[in-house]
Design a protein around this motif. Sequence first.
Motif, mmCIF file in Angstrom:
data_model
loop_
_atom_site.group_PDB
_atom_site.id
_atom_site.type_symbol
_atom_site.label_atom_id
_atom_site.label_comp_id
_atom_site.label_asym_id
_atom_site.label_seq_id
_atom_site.Cartn_x
_atom_site.Cartn_y
_atom_site.Cartn_z
ATOM 1 N N GLY A 68 0.811 -1.214 0.000
ATOM 2 C CA GLY A 68 0.000 0.000 0.000
ATOM 3 C C GLY A 68 0.837 1.254 0.000
ATOM 4 O O GLY A 68 0.525 2.230 -0.695
ATOM 5 N N MET A 69 1.921 1.247 0.768
ATOM 6 C CA MET A 69 2.812 2.405 0.800
ATOM 7 C C MET A 69 3.431 2.655 -0.569
ATOM 8 O O MET A 69 3.495 3.790 -1.043
ATOM 9 C CB MET A 69 3.907 2.185 1.838
ATOM 10 N N ASN A 70 3.895 1.588 -1.230
ATOM 11 C CA ASN A 70 4.487 1.746 -2.553
ATOM 12 C C ASN A 70 3.483 2.302 -3.550
ATOM 13 O O ASN A 70 3.828 3.116 -4.417
ATOM 14 C CB ASN A 70 5.028 0.397 -3.046
ATOM 15 N N ALA A 71 2.237 1.844 -3.460
ATOM 16 C CA ALA A 71 1.204 2.372 -4.351
ATOM 17 C C ALA A 71 1.011 3.867 -4.136
ATOM 18 O O ALA A 71 0.870 4.644 -5.092
ATOM 19 C CB ALA A 71 -0.111 1.630 -4.125
ATOM 20 N N ALA A 72 1.031 4.295 -2.875
ATOM 21 C CA ALA A 72 0.874 5.719 -2.578
ATOM 22 C C ALA A 72 2.074 6.533 -3.043
ATOM 23 O O ALA A 72 1.938 7.708 -3.414
ATOM 24 C CB ALA A 72 0.661 5.917 -1.077
ATOM 25 N N MET A 73 3.256 5.929 -3.048
ATOM 26 C CA MET A 73 4.460 6.664 -3.449
ATOM 27 C C MET A 73 4.473 6.991 -4.935
ATOM 28 O O MET A 73 5.327 7.740 -5.398
ATOM 29 C CB MET A 73 5.702 5.853 -3.085
ATOM 30 N N GLY A 74 3.532 6.432 -5.686
ATOM 31 C CA GLY A 74 3.418 6.814 -7.086
ATOM 32 C C GLY A 74 3.194 8.305 -7.259
ATOM 33 O O GLY A 74 3.624 8.885 -8.271
ATOM 34 N N MET A 75 2.537 8.946 -6.275
ATOM 35 C CA MET A 75 2.306 10.386 -6.422
ATOM 36 C C MET A 75 3.614 11.159 -6.296
ATOM 37 O O MET A 75 3.777 12.208 -6.929
ATOM 38 C CB MET A 75 1.291 10.877 -5.391
ATOM 39 N N THR A 156 -4.086 8.913 -5.989
ATOM 40 C CA THR A 156 -2.783 9.511 -5.705
ATOM 41 C C THR A 156 -2.073 10.118 -6.912
ATOM 42 O O THR A 156 -1.394 11.142 -6.769
ATOM 43 C CB THR A 156 -1.851 8.468 -5.057
ATOM 44 N N LEU A 157 -2.195 9.518 -8.097
ATOM 45 C CA LEU A 157 -1.455 10.038 -9.249
ATOM 46 C C LEU A 157 -1.888 11.458 -9.640
ATOM 47 O O LEU A 157 -1.026 12.293 -9.933
ATOM 48 C CB LEU A 157 -1.580 9.084 -10.437
ATOM 49 N N PRO A 158 -3.196 11.777 -9.674
ATOM 50 C CA PRO A 158 -3.558 13.173 -9.965
ATOM 51 C C PRO A 158 -3.022 14.161 -8.925
ATOM 52 O O PRO A 158 -2.620 15.273 -9.267
ATOM 53 C CB PRO A 158 -5.091 13.156 -9.973
ATOM 54 N N ILE A 159 -3.018 13.740 -7.647
ATOM 55 C CA ILE A 159 -2.447 14.602 -6.616
ATOM 56 C C ILE A 159 -0.960 14.814 -6.865
ATOM 57 O O ILE A 159 -0.420 15.915 -6.681
ATOM 58 C CB ILE A 159 -2.679 13.994 -5.217
ATOM 59 N N GLY A 160 -0.270 13.759 -7.325
ATOM 60 C CA GLY A 160 1.133 13.904 -7.677
ATOM 61 C C GLY A 160 1.339 14.898 -8.803
ATOM 62 O O GLY A 160 2.296 15.670 -8.801
ATOM 63 N N ALA A 161 0.414 14.886 -9.789
ATOM 64 C CA ALA A 161 0.500 15.852 -10.885
ATOM 65 C C ALA A 161 0.306 17.278 -10.373
ATOM 66 O O ALA A 161 0.981 18.210 -10.815
ATOM 67 C CB ALA A 161 -0.547 15.523 -11.950
#
Length: 282
Positions: A68-75, A156-161
Amino acid sequence: MNPTTAAVRAGWARGLIELRQSFTNGHDLFSHLFWPTLMLVVMYFMRDVTLGPGGLVLGTLLLPSVLGMNAAMGMVTMSQLLTAEREDGTLLRAKATPNGMLGYLVGKVVTVSGGLLADLTILLVPGLIIIDGLAIGSPGSWLTLAGVLVLGMVATLPIGAVLGSVFTSARGQGLIQLPILGLIAISGIFYPITALPEWLQWIAQAFPIYWLGLGMRSALLPDGAVSVEIGQSWRHVETVGVLGAWAVLGLVLAPIVLRRMARRESGSSVAERREQALQRVG
């Protein structure tokens, strides 16, 4: 062909090319392998460490949490890529082509999500071999895992953008990474969140890292493991609700922020940032 469709197809093709290149580049390949390998070593040495009166194995709890942490780190990865390519002029070139920003964003989503899935596979497959006690015998476990992963990436990915659009220099990324590391520390990834003060538990629950870890644990751990969770419940409804809220927020904000960022980009701003970078190096 519809211009939007053409941009999406071009972005998809670009993303696949960048993803393939990341697995043939030594530096990128090391990045894909280092963190999963390090986590597997940690879990191996924790595979016999029990937690609490129920005898739960800490290594068993750790595997889904780290997924789960790795998935969140995508952002974080998304944010770093956008900032770096804004600084070197890649975004400006995308802006200069019809629907170029759409194609660019689609390409980044493909690259980051593809790399993320590869990293999770590198971690999960050996983890299933060295870690005992996982509940992986039913199709429901794998469906839950896939559902949480997809919803987590959308959250998470849109938040990373958005975060990548805020900073004009790669040096500013440190301002993102430090709070993210703090959230990881209090999100129940390496130790049950119920061991933390209640006010820290509330802070962790406001962000997607905790809910991604909880969702992964609900998919892969036996029913008895729920005893160390808040309220002794997997809270599936709350998981979908919080991750869904972050997904909506990111999908609404990302296009607005990216359009404003693209309008501000110009050849002079890129040249100015490049000059500042050269001065720092010199």
